[in-house]
Design a protein around this motif. Sequence first.
Motif, PDB file in Angstrom:
ATOM      1  N   ARG A 118       7.670  -2.656  -5.805  1.00  0.00           N
ATOM      2  CA  ARG A 118       7.263  -2.679  -7.070  1.00  0.00           C
ATOM      3  C   ARG A 118       8.013  -3.244  -7.553  1.00  0.00           C
ATOM      4  O   ARG A 118      10.121  -3.647  -7.312  1.00  0.00           O
ATOM      5  CB  ARG A 118       7.285  -1.190  -6.984  1.00  0.00           C
ATOM      6  CG  ARG A 118       8.084  -0.086  -6.963  1.00  0.00           C
ATOM      7  CD  ARG A 118       7.689   1.408  -7.422  1.00  0.00           C
ATOM      8  NE  ARG A 118       8.515   1.840  -8.076  1.00  0.00           N
ATOM      9  CZ  ARG A 118       7.258   2.358  -9.213  1.00  0.00           C
ATOM     10  NH1 ARG A 118       6.498   2.232  -9.139  1.00  0.00           N
ATOM     11  NH2 ARG A 118       7.471   2.954 -10.432  1.00  0.00           N
ATOM     12  N   THR A 178      13.612  -5.452  -8.304  1.00  0.00           N
ATOM     13  CA  THR A 178      12.575  -5.741  -7.360  1.00  0.00           C
ATOM     14  C   THR A 178      12.856  -4.028  -5.923  1.00  0.00           C
ATOM     15  O   THR A 178      13.551  -3.995  -5.407  1.00  0.00           O
ATOM     16  CB  THR A 178      11.632  -6.439  -6.228  1.00  0.00           C
ATOM     17  OG1 THR A 178      11.770  -7.674  -7.307  1.00  0.00           O
ATOM     18  CG2 THR A 178      11.676  -6.131  -5.322  1.00  0.00           C
ATOM     19  N   TYR A 224      11.458  -2.337  -2.541  1.00  0.00           N
ATOM     20  CA  TYR A 224      10.555  -2.087  -1.626  1.00  0.00           C
ATOM     21  C   TYR A 224      10.978  -0.328  -1.080  1.00  0.00           C
ATOM     22  O   TYR A 224      11.872  -0.425  -0.723  1.00  0.00           O
ATOM     23  CB  TYR A 224      11.136  -3.411   0.105  1.00  0.00           C
ATOM     24  CG  TYR A 224      10.978  -3.220   1.547  1.00  0.00           C
ATOM     25  CD1 TYR A 224       9.881  -2.342   1.664  1.00  0.00           C
ATOM     26  CD2 TYR A 224      12.394  -3.472   1.466  1.00  0.00           C
ATOM     27  CE1 TYR A 224       9.564  -2.595   2.587  1.00  0.00           C
ATOM     28  CE2 TYR A 224      11.962  -2.763   2.683  1.00  0.00           C
ATOM     29  CZ  TYR A 224      11.189  -2.810   3.424  1.00  0.00           C
ATOM     30  OH  TYR A 224      10.427  -3.254   4.974  1.00  0.00           O
ATOM     31  N   ARG A 259       1.430  -4.720 -17.490  1.00  0.00           N
ATOM     32  CA  ARG A 259       0.952  -6.206 -16.467  1.00  0.00           C
ATOM     33  C   ARG A 259       2.164  -6.096 -15.906  1.00  0.00           C
ATOM     34  O   ARG A 259       2.534  -7.547 -15.404  1.00  0.00           O
ATOM     35  CB  ARG A 259       0.231  -7.338 -16.707  1.00  0.00           C
ATOM     36  CG  ARG A 259      -0.498  -7.261 -17.713  1.00  0.00           C
ATOM     37  CD  ARG A 259      -1.496  -8.432 -18.111  1.00  0.00           C
ATOM     38  NE  ARG A 259      -2.448  -8.114 -18.750  1.00  0.00           N
ATOM     39  CZ  ARG A 259      -3.222  -7.934 -19.973  1.00  0.00           C
ATOM     40  NH1 ARG A 259      -1.792  -7.732 -20.842  1.00  0.00           N
ATOM     41  NH2 ARG A 259      -4.303  -7.509 -20.169  1.00  0.00           N
ATOM     42  N   TYR A 265       3.249  -6.313 -12.631  1.00  0.00           N
ATOM     43  CA  TYR A 265       2.639  -5.456 -10.943  1.00  0.00           C
ATOM     44  C   TYR A 265       4.085  -5.559  -9.882  1.00  0.00           C
ATOM     45  O   TYR A 265       4.905  -6.179  -9.560  1.00  0.00           O
ATOM     46  CB  TYR A 265       1.679  -7.184 -10.735  1.00  0.00           C
ATOM     47  CG  TYR A 265       0.776  -6.969 -11.823  1.00  0.00           C
ATOM     48  CD1 TYR A 265       0.454  -5.970 -12.309  1.00  0.00           C
ATOM     49  CD2 TYR A 265       0.288  -8.165 -12.279  1.00  0.00           C
ATOM     50  CE1 TYR A 265      -1.054  -5.845 -13.529  1.00  0.00           C
ATOM     51  CE2 TYR A 265      -0.672  -8.551 -13.346  1.00  0.00           C
ATOM     52  CZ  TYR A 265      -1.647  -6.885 -13.750  1.00  0.00           C
ATOM     53  OH  TYR A 265      -2.407  -7.447 -14.591  1.00  0.00           O
ATOM     54  N   GLY A 266       3.220  -4.871  -9.033  1.00  0.00           N
ATOM     55  CA  GLY A 266       4.319  -4.752  -7.627  1.00  0.00           C
ATOM     56  C   GLY A 266       2.729  -5.270  -6.566  1.00  0.00           C
ATOM     57  O   GLY A 266       2.002  -6.054  -6.668  1.00  0.00           O
ATOM     58  N   ARG A 267       3.113  -5.179  -5.042  1.00  0.00           N
ATOM     59  CA  ARG A 267       2.469  -4.875  -4.563  1.00  0.00           C
ATOM     60  C   ARG A 267       2.392  -4.287  -2.858  1.00  0.00           C
ATOM     61  O   ARG A 267       3.757  -4.335  -2.738  1.00  0.00           O
ATOM     62  CB  ARG A 267       2.590  -7.159  -3.682  1.00  0.00           C
ATOM     63  CG  ARG A 267       3.422  -7.223  -3.091  1.00  0.00           C
ATOM     64  CD  ARG A 267       3.694  -8.454  -2.791  1.00  0.00           C
ATOM     65  NE  ARG A 267       4.748  -8.830  -1.793  1.00  0.00           N
ATOM     66  CZ  ARG A 267       5.896  -9.602  -1.710  1.00  0.00           C
ATOM     67  NH1 ARG A 267       6.006  -9.408  -3.148  1.00  0.00           N
ATOM     68  NH2 ARG A 267       6.948  -9.548  -1.235  1.00  0.00           N
ATOM     69  N   THR A 268       1.286  -4.560  -1.859  1.00  0.00           N
ATOM     70  CA  THR A 268       1.094  -3.541  -0.624  1.00  0.00           C
ATOM     71  C   THR A 268       1.309  -5.297   0.052  1.00  0.00           C
ATOM     72  O   THR A 268       0.754  -6.165  -0.069  1.00  0.00           O
ATOM     73  CB  THR A 268       0.146  -3.525  -0.773  1.00  0.00           C
ATOM     74  OG1 THR A 268      -0.912  -3.632  -0.218  1.00  0.00           O
ATOM     75  CG2 THR A 268      -0.135  -1.867  -1.677  1.00  0.00           C
ATOM     76  N   VAL A 269       2.282  -4.911   1.740  1.00  0.00           N
ATOM     77  CA  VAL A 269       2.260  -5.716   2.049  1.00  0.00           C
ATOM     78  C   VAL A 269       1.854  -5.336   3.337  1.00  0.00           C
ATOM     79  O   VAL A 269       2.452  -3.871   3.736  1.00  0.00           O
ATOM     80  CB  VAL A 269       4.107  -6.331   3.084  1.00  0.00           C
ATOM     81  CG1 VAL A 269       4.509  -7.271   3.219  1.00  0.00           C
ATOM     82  CG2 VAL A 269       4.371  -7.062   0.700  1.00  0.00           C
ATOM     83  N   THR A 278       5.183  -1.266   0.232  1.00  0.00           N
ATOM     84  CA  THR A 278       5.310  -2.153  -0.736  1.00  0.00           C
ATOM     85  C   THR A 278       6.468  -2.159  -1.887  1.00  0.00           C
ATOM     86  O   THR A 278       7.771  -1.512  -1.174  1.00  0.00           O
ATOM     87  CB  THR A 278       5.030  -0.374  -2.106  1.00  0.00           C
ATOM     88  OG1 THR A 278       5.734   0.651  -1.709  1.00  0.00           O
ATOM     89  CG2 THR A 278       3.466   0.908  -1.423  1.00  0.00           C
TER      90      THR A 278
END
Length: 481
Positions: free
Chosen positions: A139, A473, A475, A121, A123-127, A137
């Motif tokens: 991560r 992090t 990016y 778990r 997690y990353g995210r998309t923007v 992205t």
Amino acid sequence: MTFPNPVPTGLYRDRAWHATDETLTVVDPATERPVVDVARASDTHVDAAISAARAGFATWRRTDSWTRSAVLRRTAELLRDWADEAAAVMTAEQGKPLTEARAEFLATADQFDWYADEARRVYGRTVEGHSTSQRITVRREPAGVVAAFSAWNFPALLPSRKIAPAIAVGCAIVVTAAEEAPLSTQVVAAALHEAGLPAGVLSVLTGDPAAISSRLLASPVVTKLSLTGSVPVGRILLHAAADRILATSMELGGHAPVLVFPDADVPAVAELCARAKFRNTGQVCASPSRFVVHESIHDEFVAGFVAATSALRVGPGSDPDSTVGPLSNARRVAAAEHLVADAVAHGAQVAAGGGRDPRFDRGHFFRPTILTDVGEKSAILREEPFAPVAPVLRFADLDEALGIANDTELGLAAYVFTRDLRTAFLASEGIEAGMVGVNTLALATAEAPFGGVKQSGFGREGGSEGIEDYTVTKYVNMELA
């Protein structure tokens, strides 16, 4: 798998145990007699661990999270299976009663169980970008090779709070076991070995921590430092880390106030405080260590506190009837004696205990001690006690209680006892600490973040937050052709 008997005493590296020419002796704090000789790492051994970690990280970071999770889960299972035998090892080297040592190994297993789940778990995210041709992205990636140091008071749990999250996210880690109690860390390493952890992902060093830390932190391979220890040691390592601009997390101890308000169940709270304060002979960073009691119930609390403390049984940790073991070394005995003498010199009264236990001619035994009428200039109100010495103070109202609680440079844990919801909120919000227990003295648990503020350090261990310090992090902004 059966418990490793005897527990390996070599340096753990590349899935093997390595003997050394020089050794150090582990001493039983209850008898002051040798337990075993363990390997002592030289600069060459430290360099070998660094090289192994570099290779291990290159492989482990590319290993899928489900595989990492399975290794952690199996480690937890082994530690639970081994808890009884492992407890005897810990008691022999560290001194705590067998019941406490067993509980520590079960709590250690919880760390690996928790991070077996967290490994899957991260997690990353998309923007959403400025244009439809843009893909952004974010991560979380493993921080790299970790150098980890921890204290001797919880010699299995403390290093595992670092090992489990580091391994979960794909880091490699070099752990320096506490020189006073290294065998418990070796038990953890043996469990990870049997669980199938690949070569190089974990190395365990024993020896002179100052020499080892200097060598590790000078290496460009090491990209992360994690310490559980004293404020002075933290300052030294932070200076070394600053030279390399090294990512760090620090848990540097505490001096936890316990605020007892007049509506609390005084007899029950007094008994609970006695059990918690003198657990591990007071050698607990989050231990309740300043008892701040409303003036209207002060005498009742002291009477109950003394009665519950007097009922505790001091003795060797190997004796099933012992509830308080010896201090871990002679330095802690001298420190406890100093705190009591200094407090008495500033006007304190000794309500219970007060010095070494005269029943023992060997071992680092010190009677659980309660001090009242403690002067505000007493060292015990400023220094982390890390000893079975408990000062009791009075307060008249909430503001005064918070003033006393916050009158320290440390801010790890704090505790509040009240049945009034308003008081509970105001007190827990007003205390300067990273953790607050309301009507409980149990804070350390795998699923919640553990850490402090002010000079108690920064970063968190445990909970979903505990994994963050072992990631970086990244990016990525991609423009589609």
